[in-house]
Design an enzyme around this catalytic site. Structure first.
Site, PDB file in Angstrom:
ATOM      1  N   GLY A   1      38.377  31.302  85.277  1.00 53.35           N
ATOM      2  CA  GLY A   1      37.153  30.547  85.515  1.00 53.35           C
ATOM      3  C   GLY A   1      36.000  30.874  84.589  1.00 53.35           C
ATOM      4  O   GLY A   1      34.920  30.328  84.729  1.00 53.35           O
TER       5      GLY A   1
ATOM      6  N   HIS B   1      37.635  31.613  94.304  1.00 53.54           N
ATOM      7  CA  HIS B   1      37.138  32.648  93.398  1.00 53.54           C
ATOM      8  C   HIS B   1      36.910  33.979  94.128  1.00 53.54           C
ATOM      9  O   HIS B   1      37.390  35.027  93.701  1.00 53.54           O
ATOM     10  CB  HIS B   1      35.830  32.150  92.763  1.00 53.54           C
TER      11      HIS B   1
ATOM     12  N   ARG C   1      41.917  22.822  76.929  1.00 45.99           N
ATOM     13  CA  ARG C   1      41.876  23.952  77.860  1.00 45.99           C
ATOM     14  C   ARG C   1      41.736  25.276  77.121  1.00 45.99           C
ATOM     15  O   ARG C   1      42.449  25.531  76.166  1.00 45.99           O
ATOM     16  CB  ARG C   1      43.166  24.021  78.679  1.00 45.99           C
TER      17      ARG C   1
ATOM     18  N   TYR D   1      52.268  72.350  88.486  1.00 39.38           N
ATOM     19  CA  TYR D   1      51.845  71.472  89.584  1.00 39.38           C
ATOM     20  C   TYR D   1      50.391  71.099  89.418  1.00 39.38           C
ATOM     21  O   TYR D   1      49.658  71.700  88.632  1.00 39.38           O
ATOM     22  CB  TYR D   1      52.053  72.174  90.948  1.00 39.38           C
TER      23      TYR D   1
ATOM     24  N   CYS E   1      43.444  73.175  90.101  1.00 36.55           N
ATOM     25  CA  CYS E   1      42.890  72.897  91.429  1.00 36.55           C
ATOM     26  C   CYS E   1      41.468  72.370  91.366  1.00 36.55           C
ATOM     27  O   CYS E   1      40.828  72.184  92.386  1.00 36.55           O
ATOM     28  CB  CYS E   1      42.972  74.127  92.316  1.00 36.55           C
TER      29      CYS E   1
ATOM     30  N   SER F   1      45.582  79.243  88.002  1.00 39.30           N
ATOM     31  CA  SER F   1      45.218  77.914  88.478  1.00 39.30           C
ATOM     32  C   SER F   1      43.921  77.518  87.788  1.00 39.30           C
ATOM     33  O   SER F   1      42.916  78.219  87.893  1.00 39.30           O
ATOM     34  CB  SER F   1      45.040  77.920  89.999  1.00 39.30           C
TER      35      SER F   1
ATOM     36  N   MET G   1      35.851  30.536  81.235  1.00 41.52           N
ATOM     37  CA  MET G   1      35.645  29.691  80.069  1.00 41.52           C
ATOM     38  C   MET G   1      35.901  28.233  80.419  1.00 41.52           C
ATOM     39  O   MET G   1      36.336  27.916  81.505  1.00 41.52           O
ATOM     40  CB  MET G   1      36.522  30.158  78.933  1.00 41.52           C
TER      41      MET G   1
ATOM     42  N   ARG H   1      51.358  32.306  84.946  1.00 35.85           N
ATOM     43  CA  ARG H   1      50.968  33.627  84.454  1.00 35.85           C
ATOM     44  C   ARG H   1      51.290  34.647  85.537  1.00 35.85           C
ATOM     45  O   ARG H   1      51.475  34.274  86.707  1.00 35.85           O
ATOM     46  CB  ARG H   1      49.477  33.668  84.119  1.00 35.85           C
TER      47      ARG H   1
ATOM     48  N   LYS I   1      47.684  31.127  78.429  1.00 39.47           N
ATOM     49  CA  LYS I   1      48.084  29.807  78.906  1.00 39.47           C
ATOM     50  C   LYS I   1      49.028  29.130  77.911  1.00 39.47           C
ATOM     51  O   LYS I   1      50.060  28.587  78.308  1.00 39.47           O
ATOM     52  CB  LYS I   1      46.843  28.941  79.128  1.00 39.47           C
TER      53      LYS I   1
HETATM   54  C1  PEP Z   1      36.861  74.992  90.049  1.00 41.68           C
HETATM   55  O1  PEP Z   1      35.936  75.636  89.554  1.00 41.68           O
HETATM   56  O2  PEP Z   1      37.432  74.058  89.462  1.00 41.68           O
HETATM   57  C2  PEP Z   1      37.334  75.298  91.405  1.00 41.68           C
HETATM   58  C3  PEP Z   1      38.384  74.675  91.903  1.00 41.68           C
HETATM   59  O3  PEP Z   1      36.614  76.181  92.143  1.00 41.68           O
HETATM   60  P1  PEP Z   1      35.223  75.801  92.837  1.00 41.68           P
HETATM   61  O4  PEP Z   1      35.059  74.329  92.731  1.00 41.68           O
HETATM   62  O5  PEP Z   1      35.323  76.285  94.219  1.00 41.68           O
HETATM   63  O6  PEP Z   1      34.260  76.585  92.003  1.00 41.68           O
END
Ligand code: PEP
Ligand code: MG
Length: 881
Positions: A99, A449, A90, A861, A841, A773, A101, A333, A21
Site C-alpha cells: 500500500g 491495513h 502497478r 552455553y 550470563c 561466565s 506506492m 507473494r 510483483k
Molecule cells: C554482568 O555484569 O553481566 C552480570 C551478569 O552481573 P551483574 O549484572 O549482576 O553485575
C-alpha cells in the site's frame, strides 16, 4: 541496457530486477497459471529515472514496442474504439511495501475507447464506471488532486439518486460523475489527457516518483529497507472484476495468516475492482462462499493456490480477479503472518514434507516468539467488555487511547503507552502504529491495513468494531452510549477480538503444541547449552518449564532484600568486627540454606551457578535522606516525650540511626560500580563468602540426601587478577571441604569474566577456575566506559540515531570490541585450563544476535532470563544451521 522484460522472460529468482510483483507474475506464467499478459519495467529503469529525473534513454521507445506486442497478444488496440486494450500500471518493489506506492488501473480509456469498451462488453455501465475510476486514480496519483473532492461528487450523486452503494449507481449517473470529475481537474488547472500514450507515460513516471513519497520513505526507514532498490513497474492488460455478478475480485492466503491453519483464507467482492476490497467500501465475503457463487472459478483458484504453495514452498498471499466467470491470478507473494501462524505453518509444512525441519527452524525469527509467550487477558468476569471486532492480531495491550498517529508519536516520546484508535488505518499511520502498544479500528476486515500491519509488527489489534463510532476531530469514541476520550485507558484483547475498559489482569499465554515441536527440533540442532538466569526459586521453576538446562546465574544478593532479611543484612554490614559480622551472618545462614535447597531441587540433575555477593554494600542500606528524616522525626518525638522510659527508647533509636548514617557515609564512593564490590568484598570480609559457601554445600547435602543429583557451581564476581581468584578459591575450598565432610558431593569453583583485564590474563585466571561466565553487563560498561545504569536513559538513543553504535551494546554484544575481548578470553582461558567450561550470563545472553556470536566463538552455553529461554533455544539452533 535492457529496461523491459515480458512476463514470459522472468521468474521468481529475479525479484531484485523485476520487483516482487513482476517476478511473481512471470513465475505464475511459467507455471501455466492463468495470468493476464503484460511486461515489466525494471527497477534499474527506476533507479536511472531517480538519478536523472527523466525517463532513461530508449525507455519510451521500448515501452511503445512492447505495447505493440501486447496489442498483438491480446488482439486488442490501445485507445481503439472497437476492442480497446486497457492496462494497469502497478508498482512492485523488490521487497513488498504493501500500500505504500501507487497503482493506476484502466489506463487507455478516453472518450473514444470508452465507446469501444461499451460495445465490446455490451455493458455501458461498466465502461463508464471504469472510466470514472481512471479519472479518479489518475487525478490523485499523477496530479495530486485531492481525493476527497472526487469522493464528495460520488457521495452527492448517491444521495441525489438515492443509491446506497457505489455499485447501485446507474450508467447515466456515472457519466455525470465522470463529467464532474473533469471539473475537478479544471479547478486545479489540469486536464485529463485523452492521449492513451500520454496517460501511460505519466502513470509510469508517477509510480517511479511514488518510490520517494514521504510515506514510502517512512515505511522503508521503519522496516530497514534500502532506499537504493527502486521499484519496478508492471504493465498488465486489464481483466475486470466489475463487469457484473459473474465477476469478482479478491485477496486470499493459502493458509490462515492469523492461526496458521491450512485453509484458503481471504475475502472477495462480486462485481468490484481491486481497490474496493482493500478500501472497505462494501463488506467483503469470506472466500469459502465463492465456492457456491462461482464454483468453476473457485475450483481454478484452489488448484492455482496449491500449485503456487508447492512451487514457492511457503504460504502465499494472492490477488485474483474473475472476469465473466474466468479466473485470473494477478499477484502472488509470500504472505505476512502472525507469530503464531509462522510457527504453525513452518512446523506443518515440514511435517507435510514441503520443507525440511532445518528450514522450519530457520523460518521462525526468534524475537517473534516473544509475543507467543506474551501475556494474554485473564478474565475474572468483572471486566467491562466495551466492544467486539475481529481478532486481527493476538496478545493483550494496555494503554491510553489516542486518535491520531501524531498524538501517538508525541505521547510515546514521554514514554506514555498508547493504543491507536482509528476509523481505519492507512499507510500514513505506520509511524504512529510503530510506537503504539496495540490498535483498535472501526472498519476493515482481516486483510485490512490495520490487520496486516499489526501482525507484521507483532502487536495486538482488534479491527472492524462496527458498533463503535470514532470521532477523530473530537478525539473520542462512542460505543453503546459510552464515550471514551483521549487519555482513557483500555485493554485491547487481540486474541479474542474484544476491547475492555481500563487495566485488565494479564496471564501467561498458553504455548501451543506447534511451538513445542519447533523447540524440540531446535534442541536437536543446537550446540550451545541453554541455562537461565534466576534469582528466586520461582524463577527457576519457570526456567525449567521453558526448557532451561540449569542456572547460569543466581544473584544471591536478591535473596537478602525482602522481609527481616534486609534488617539482618544491615546489622551484618554495620558490624564493628569480624565476630559481630559472623554472628549476623550465622542468622542469615539458615535462610540461605533453604533458598539454595529450593533451587537445587528445582534444577535436579542440572548445574546451578550460585554467585557470591557482588554489589557494593551501600545498596543494602537505606537512602541517606531517609535516615536523616528518621533522625529528625525521632528528635521531634523526643522533645515532646516526658516519660523516662520513652526517652530512653527514642535515644537508642537515634543512636542506631546515627550509626547507620555514619556507615552510609563511610561506604559512600564516587563511583560505586567501580568501587568496593564483588571479590573485593570477599577478600576484605572473608566471613561473607565463607558463610555463603557453607550454605551452598549444606543445601547440596540436603538435596542429595533426598536422592537427587545436583551440581553446584560457585562463582566469584568481578575478578581481574589471578591472585584475587587464587586467594579466594583456596580459602573457600577449605570451607567447602570442611562442610562436605564425608558426603560425596562434587562442586566447581569459577569466576565471572567481566573486567577487561580478566580477558587479557584469562590463561592465568583459568588455572584457578573450573568455569568462566561472561558478565557482559559489566564487561560492556568497563570496555566502553559507559555507565550501565545511565547510558540507556541519557545518550544511547542519540548514539543509535547517529549510528555511533550499530546496536545498544547492553542488549546485543558489541562483537567488534567487547566480542574481541571475549574471543581472547576463550582462547587464553582454554589454554590455561583445557577443561574450562565457558558461558555468558549478561543480559545479552538472551539476544539472538549475541547467541549467534557466542556459538561462533565456541561458548558452551548461554544463560538467559526465564522468559527468553525459548528464544535462546531457537536462536542457538539457527546459529548452528
Ligand atoms: C554482568 O555484569 O553481566 C552480570 C551478569 O552481573 P551483574 O549484572 O549482576 O553485575
Ligand atoms: Mg556484573
Amino acid at each position: 541496457n535492457r529496461y523491459i522484460y515480458t512476463f514470459e522472460e522472468g521468474g521468481k529468482e529475479m525479484a531484485n530486477l523485476l520487483g516482487g510483483k513482476g517476478a511473481g507474475l512471470a513465475e505464475m506464467k511459467k507455471l501455466g497459471l492463468n495470468v493476464p499478459d503484460g511486461f515489466i519495467i525494471t527497477t534499474k529503469a527506476c533507479i536511472a529515472y531517480q538519478k536523472s529525473n527523466k525517463m532513461p534513454e530508449g525507455l519510451n521507445d521500448s515501452i511503445k514496442e512492447n505495447m505493440k506486442v501486447l496489442e498483438k497478444k491480446t488482439g486488442k488496440g490501445f485507445g481503439s474504439d472497437k476492442n480497446p486494450l486497457l492496462v494497469s500500471v502497478r508498482s512492485g518493489a523488490p521487497i513488498s511495501m504493501p500500500g505504500m506506492m501507487d497503482t493506476i488501473l484502466n489506463v487507455g480509456l478516453n472518450d473514444r475507447s470508452l465507446k469501444g469498451l461499451t460495445e465490446s462488453t455490451k455493458n455501458r455501465r461498466f465502461a463508464l464506471d471504469s472510466y470514472r475510476r481512471l479519472k479518479q486514480m489518475f487525478g490523485t496519483v499523477v496530479y495530486n488532486l485531492p481525493h476527497d473532492e472526487f469522493e464528495e461528487i460520488i457521495q452527492e450523486k448517491k444521495e441525489k439518486y438515492g443509491r446506497k452503494n457505489d455499485t447501485d449507481l446507474k450508467a447515466d449517473e456515472l457519466e455525470e460523475i465522470g463529467k464532474e470529475f473533469d471539473e475537478v481537474y479544471k479547478k486545479h488547472g489540469k486536464t485529463f489527457p485523452q492521449d492513451p500514450e500520454k496517460q501511460l507515460f505519466l502513470s509510469i513516471e508517477a509510480v517511479f516518483n511514488s518510490w520517494n513519497s514521504p510515506r514510502a520513505i517512512a515505511y522503508r526507514e521503519i522496516n530497514k529497507i534500502s532506499n537504493d532498490l527502486g521499484t519496478a513497474v508492471n504493465i498488465v492488460s486489464m481483466v475486470f472484476g466489475n463487469t457484473g455478478n459473474n465477476s469478482a475480485t479478491g485477496v486470499a492466503f493459502t493458509r490462515n495468516p492469523n492461526t496458521g491453519e491450512k485453509e484458503l483464507f481471504g475475502e472477495y467482492l462480486l462485481n468490484a475492482q481491486g481497490e474496493d476490497v482493500v478500501a472497505g467500501i462494501r463488506t467483503p465475503r469470506k472466500i469459502s462462499e465463492l465456492e457456491k457463487q462461482l464454483p468453476d472459478a473457485y475450483r481454478d483458484f484452489v488448484k492455482s493456490a496449491e500449485i503456487l504453495e508447492k512451487n514457492y514452498r511457503d504460504m502465499q498471499d494472492m490477488e485474483f480477479t474473475i472476469e465473466n466467470g474466468k479466473f485470473f491470478m494477478l499477484q502472488t507473494r509470500n504472505g505476512k503472518r502472525s507469530a503464531r501462524a509462522t510457527v504453525r505453518i513452518a512446523v506443518e509444512m515440514a511435517k507435510e514434507g514441503l520443507i525440511t525441519m532445518e528450514e522450519a527452524v530457520l523460518r521462525v525469527s526468534p524475537e517473534s516468539l516473544d509475543i507467543l509467550f506474551h501475556p494474554q487477558v485473564k478474565k475474572s468476569g468483572k471486566e467491562r467488555v466495551l466492544g467486539h471486532g475481529l481478532a486481527a492480531s493476538p496478545g493483550a495491550a494496555i494503554g491510553q487511547i489516542v486518535f491520531s498517529s501524531d498524538r501517538a508519536v508525541e505521547l510515546s516520546r514521554n514514554k506514555v503507552k498508547v493504543i491507536l484508535v482509528r476509523p481505519e488505518t492507512t499507510a500514513d499511520d505506520v509511524r504512529g502504529m510503530s510506537v503504539s502498544e496495540g490498535f483498535l479500528t472501526q472498519k476493515g476486515g482481516m486483510t485490512s491495513h490495520a490487520a496486516v500491519v499489526s501482525r507484521a509488527m507483532g502487536k495486538p489489534a482488534v479491527v472492524g468494531v462496527e458498533s463503535m463510532k470514532v470521532n477523530v476531530r473530537e478525539r473520542s469514541l462512542t460505543i453503546d452510549g459510552t464515550i471514551l476520550r483521549e487519555g482513557d485507558i483500555i485493554t485491547v484483547d487481540g486474541t479474542n477480538g474484544e476491547f475492555l475498559l481500563g487495566v485488565t489482569d494479564l496471564e501467561e499465554s498458553q504455548v501451543g503444541e506447534h511451538i513445542e515441536v519447533l523447540l524440540k527440533w531446535s534442541d536437536t540442532y543446537r550446540k550451545l547449552g541453554i541455562r537461565s538466569n534466576a534469582n528466586t526459586p520461582e524463577e527457576a521453576i519457570i526456567a525449567r518449564r521453558n526448557g532451561g538446562e540449569g542456572i547460569g546465574l543466581a544473584r544471591t544478593e536478591r535473596m537478602f532484600l525482602g522481609g527481616d532479611r534486609i534488617e539482618i543484612m544491615r546489622s551484618m554490614i554495620m558490624s564493628k568486627n569480624a565476630e559481630d559480622r559472623q554472628f549476623n551472618l550465622t542468622k542469615l545462614l539458615p535462610m540461605q540454606i533453604s533458598d539454595f535447597t529450593e533451587f537445587f531441587r528445582t534444577m535436579e540433575g542440572f548445574p546451578v551457578i550460585i554467585r557470591l555477593l557482588d554489589p557494593p554494600l551501600h545498596e543494602f542500606l537505606p537512602d541517606k535522606e531517609e535516615v536523616l528524616n528518621r533522625i529528625y522525626s525521632l528528635k521531634i518525638k523526643m522533645i515532646k516525650a516526658n516519660e523516662l522510659k520513652e526517652i530512653d527508647e527514642l535515644m537508642t533509636g537515634i543512636n542506631r540511626e546515627n550509626e547507620m548514617l555514619g556507615v552510609i557515609r563511610s561506604l559512600e564512593e564516587f563511583n560505586p560500580m567501580l568501587g568496593f564490590r564483588g571479590c573485593r568484598l570477599g577478600i576484605s570480609f572473608p566471613e561473607i563468602y565463607e558463610t555463603q559457601v557453607r550454605a551452598i554445600i549444606r543445601a547440596a547435602i540436603n538435596v542429595m540426601s533426598e536422592g537427587k543429583k545436583i551440581i553446584p557451581e560457585i562463582m566469584i564476581p568481578l575478578v581481574g587478577t589471578e591472585r584475587e581468584l587464587s586467594i579466594l578459591r583456596e580459602r573457600l575450598e577449605k570451607v567447602a571441604l570442611d562442610e562436605k565432610g564425608h558426603y560425596n558431593i562434587s562442586y566447581k569453583f569459577g569466576t565471572m569474566i567481566e573486567i577487561p583485564r580478566a580477558c587479557v590474563v584469562a590463561d592465568k585466571i583459568a588455572a584457578y577456575a573450573d568455569f568462566f561466565s561472561f558478565g557482559t553487563n559489566d564487561l560492556t560498561q568497563m570496555t566502553f566506559g559507559y555507565s550501565r545504569d545511565d547510558a540507556e536513559g541519557k545518550f544511547m538513543a542519540k548514539y543509535l540515531e547517529e549510528k555511533i553504535v550499530p546496536n545498544d551494546p547492553f542488549r546485543t554484544v558489541d562483537a567488534e570490541g567487547v566480542g574481541e575481548l571475549m574471543k581472547m578470553a576463550v582462547e587464553r582461558g582454554r589454554k590455561g585450563n583445557k577443561n574450562l567450561e565457558i558461558g555468558i550470563c549478561g543480559e545479552q545472553g538472551g539476544d539472538p544476535e549475541t547467541i549467534e556470536f557466542c556459538h561462533k566463538i565456541g561458548l558452551d552455553y548461554v544463560s538467559a532470563s526465564p522468559y527468553r529461554i525459548p528464544i535462546a533455544r531457537l536462536s542457538a539452533a539457527r546459529a548452528a544451521l
